[in-house]
Design a protein around this motif. Structure first.
Motif, PDB file in Angstrom:
ATOM      1  N   GLN A   4      13.086  54.804 -14.274  1.00  0.00           N
ATOM      2  CA  GLN A   4      11.969  54.230 -15.029  1.00  0.00           C
ATOM      3  C   GLN A   4      11.461  52.960 -14.361  1.00  0.00           C
ATOM      4  OE1 GLN A   4      13.860  54.069 -18.894  1.00  0.00           O
ATOM      5  NE2 GLN A   4      12.559  55.729 -19.627  1.00  0.00           N
ATOM      6  N   SER A   5      12.288  52.314 -13.540  1.00  0.00           N
ATOM      7  CA  SER A   5      11.860  51.104 -12.855  1.00  0.00           C
ATOM      8  C   SER A   5      11.065  51.412 -11.583  1.00  0.00           C
ATOM      9  CB  SER A   5      13.068  50.232 -12.521  1.00  0.00           C
ATOM     10  OG  SER A   5      13.970  50.936 -11.709  1.00  0.00           O
ATOM     11  N   ILE A   6      10.992  52.681 -11.207  1.00  0.00           N
ATOM     12  CA  ILE A   6      10.243  53.084 -10.016  1.00  0.00           C
ATOM     13  C   ILE A   6       8.855  53.552 -10.463  1.00  0.00           C
ATOM     14  CG2 ILE A   6      10.144  54.683  -8.060  1.00  0.00           C
ATOM     15  CD1 ILE A   6      13.180  54.929  -8.260  1.00  0.00           C
ATOM     16  N   PRO A   7       7.803  53.042  -9.825  1.00  0.00           N
ATOM     17  CA  PRO A   7       6.456  53.498 -10.197  1.00  0.00           C
ATOM     18  C   PRO A   7       6.149  54.871  -9.579  1.00  0.00           C
ATOM     19  CG  PRO A   7       6.313  51.857  -8.469  1.00  0.00           C
ATOM     20  CD  PRO A   7       7.781  51.989  -8.822  1.00  0.00           C
ATOM     21  N   TYR A   8       6.677  55.933 -10.182  1.00  0.00           N
ATOM     22  CA  TYR A   8       6.446  57.276  -9.658  1.00  0.00           C
ATOM     23  C   TYR A   8       5.023  57.726  -9.973  1.00  0.00           C
ATOM     24  CZ  TYR A   8       8.266  58.128 -14.378  1.00  0.00           C
ATOM     25  OH  TYR A   8       8.514  58.077 -15.723  1.00  0.00           O
ATOM     26  N   ARG A 141       9.286  59.630  -0.355  1.00  0.00           N
ATOM     27  CA  ARG A 141       8.527  58.488   0.152  1.00  0.00           C
ATOM     28  C   ARG A 141       8.470  57.361  -0.893  1.00  0.00           C
ATOM     29  NH1 ARG A 141       4.825  58.068   4.263  1.00  0.00           N
ATOM     30  NH2 ARG A 141       4.931  60.314   4.518  1.00  0.00           N
ATOM     31  N   ILE A 142       8.194  57.707  -2.136  1.00  0.00           N
ATOM     32  CA  ILE A 142       8.133  56.699  -3.196  1.00  0.00           C
ATOM     33  C   ILE A 142       9.510  56.070  -3.412  1.00  0.00           C
ATOM     34  CG2 ILE A 142       7.782  56.362  -5.673  1.00  0.00           C
ATOM     35  CD1 ILE A 142       5.492  58.440  -5.471  1.00  0.00           C
ATOM     36  N   MET A 143      10.548  56.901  -3.398  1.00  0.00           N
ATOM     37  CA  MET A 143      11.912  56.387  -3.570  1.00  0.00           C
ATOM     38  C   MET A 143      12.254  55.419  -2.441  1.00  0.00           C
ATOM     39  SD  MET A 143      14.919  56.180  -5.022  1.00  0.00           S
ATOM     40  CE  MET A 143      15.265  57.526  -6.136  1.00  0.00           C
ATOM     41  N   LEU A 144      11.979  55.801  -1.206  1.00  0.00           N
ATOM     42  CA  LEU A 144      12.310  54.947  -0.067  1.00  0.00           C
ATOM     43  C   LEU A 144      11.492  53.660  -0.075  1.00  0.00           C
ATOM     44  CD1 LEU A 144      12.748  57.708   2.629  1.00  0.00           C
ATOM     45  CD2 LEU A 144      14.549  56.257   1.663  1.00  0.00           C
ATOM     46  N   TYR A 146      10.389  52.117  -2.687  1.00  0.00           N
ATOM     47  CA  TYR A 146      10.990  51.295  -3.725  1.00  0.00           C
ATOM     48  C   TYR A 146      12.269  50.624  -3.201  1.00  0.00           C
ATOM     49  CZ  TYR A 146      13.483  49.999  -7.972  1.00  0.00           C
ATOM     50  OH  TYR A 146      14.175  49.318  -8.939  1.00  0.00           O
ATOM     51  N   LEU A 147      13.109  51.375  -2.521  1.00  0.00           N
ATOM     52  CA  LEU A 147      14.376  50.821  -2.006  1.00  0.00           C
ATOM     53  C   LEU A 147      14.128  49.749  -0.957  1.00  0.00           C
ATOM     54  CD1 LEU A 147      16.488  54.100  -1.861  1.00  0.00           C
ATOM     55  CD2 LEU A 147      16.620  52.251  -3.563  1.00  0.00           C
TER      56      LEU A 147
END
Length: 153
Positions: A4-8, A141-144, A146-147
Motif C-alpha cells: 500500500q506504500s508503493i504507488p502502483y 519496474r515500479i517495485m524497483l 520504489y526500492l
C-alpha cells in the motif's frame, strides 16, 4: 510494510473480457504497455492479456503446436499473412486469451512477498482489494523504482 506504500498503477487502463482482441492490441500499442488487465462488470479481476499472447496468435498454428514447425524462414516475408491474421482478431474475445491463473497481490501484501512473486512472473501482477476488485497493477519496474527511492532516503 505492505505494498500500500508503493504507488502502483491504478486500473485506469483495462478492458472487459468480451472486448475484441484487436481492441486490446490497439489500446496496448496506444498506451505503450505490454500487459492489460481485464475486469468483469463488477470490477473484479478477470485475467491479463499480453502482447506476447496476441503476437503468438498471429503465427500459423503449424508453428504453435507441440512438435510443430521449428522455424518459418522458408515463408519469406509473410507480412500479408500476419496482417490478414490480425484482421481476424477483431472477431475474437480478449477473455479467450487472458491468463487467468496469475498470482494476485492483496492490498496488504508485504513488500518482500510482492517482490518474490514479481521476480517469479513475467507480467505485472494485479493488486486486489478485500472486495475482490482490481485496484491496480504492480510491475517489477515500479517495485524497483520504489526500492531505489527508499535506498536513497
Amino acid at each position: 510494510m505492505s505494498i500500500q506504500s508503493i504507488p502502483y498503477c491504478p486500473p485506469t487502463i483495462g478492458l472487459r473480457p468480451g472486448s475484441s482482441l484487436l481492441d486490446a492490441l490497439k489500446l496496448m500499442l496506444e498506451k505503450h504497455i505490454n500487459h492489460l488487465p481485464l475486469s468483469d462488470d463488477t470490477g473484479k479481476f478477470a485475467g491479463i492479456v499480453s502482447t506476447q499472447t496476441i503476437l503468438s496468435e498471429l503465427i500459423p498454428a503449424s508453428a504453435r503446436v507441440e512438435h510443430g514447425l521449428s522455424n518459418l524462414k522458408f515463408a519469406g516475408d509473410a507480412t500479408r499473412l500476419l496482417s490478414s491474421h490480425l484482421h481476424g482478431l477483431e472477431h475474437r474475445n480478449v477473455g479467450e486469451f487472458a491468463e487467468k491463473n496469475v498470482p494476485v497481490l492483496e492490498e496488504d501484501c508485504p513488500i518482500l512477498e510482492a517482490a518474490l512473486l514479481l521476480s517469479q512472473n513475467t507480467s505485472p501482477l494485479p493488486v486486489i482489494g478485500k472486495d475482490g476488485k482490481l485496484r491496480g497493477m504492480l510491475s517489477r519496474r515500479i517495485m524497483l523504482a520504489y526500492l531505489v527511492q527508499q535506498a536513497e532516503n
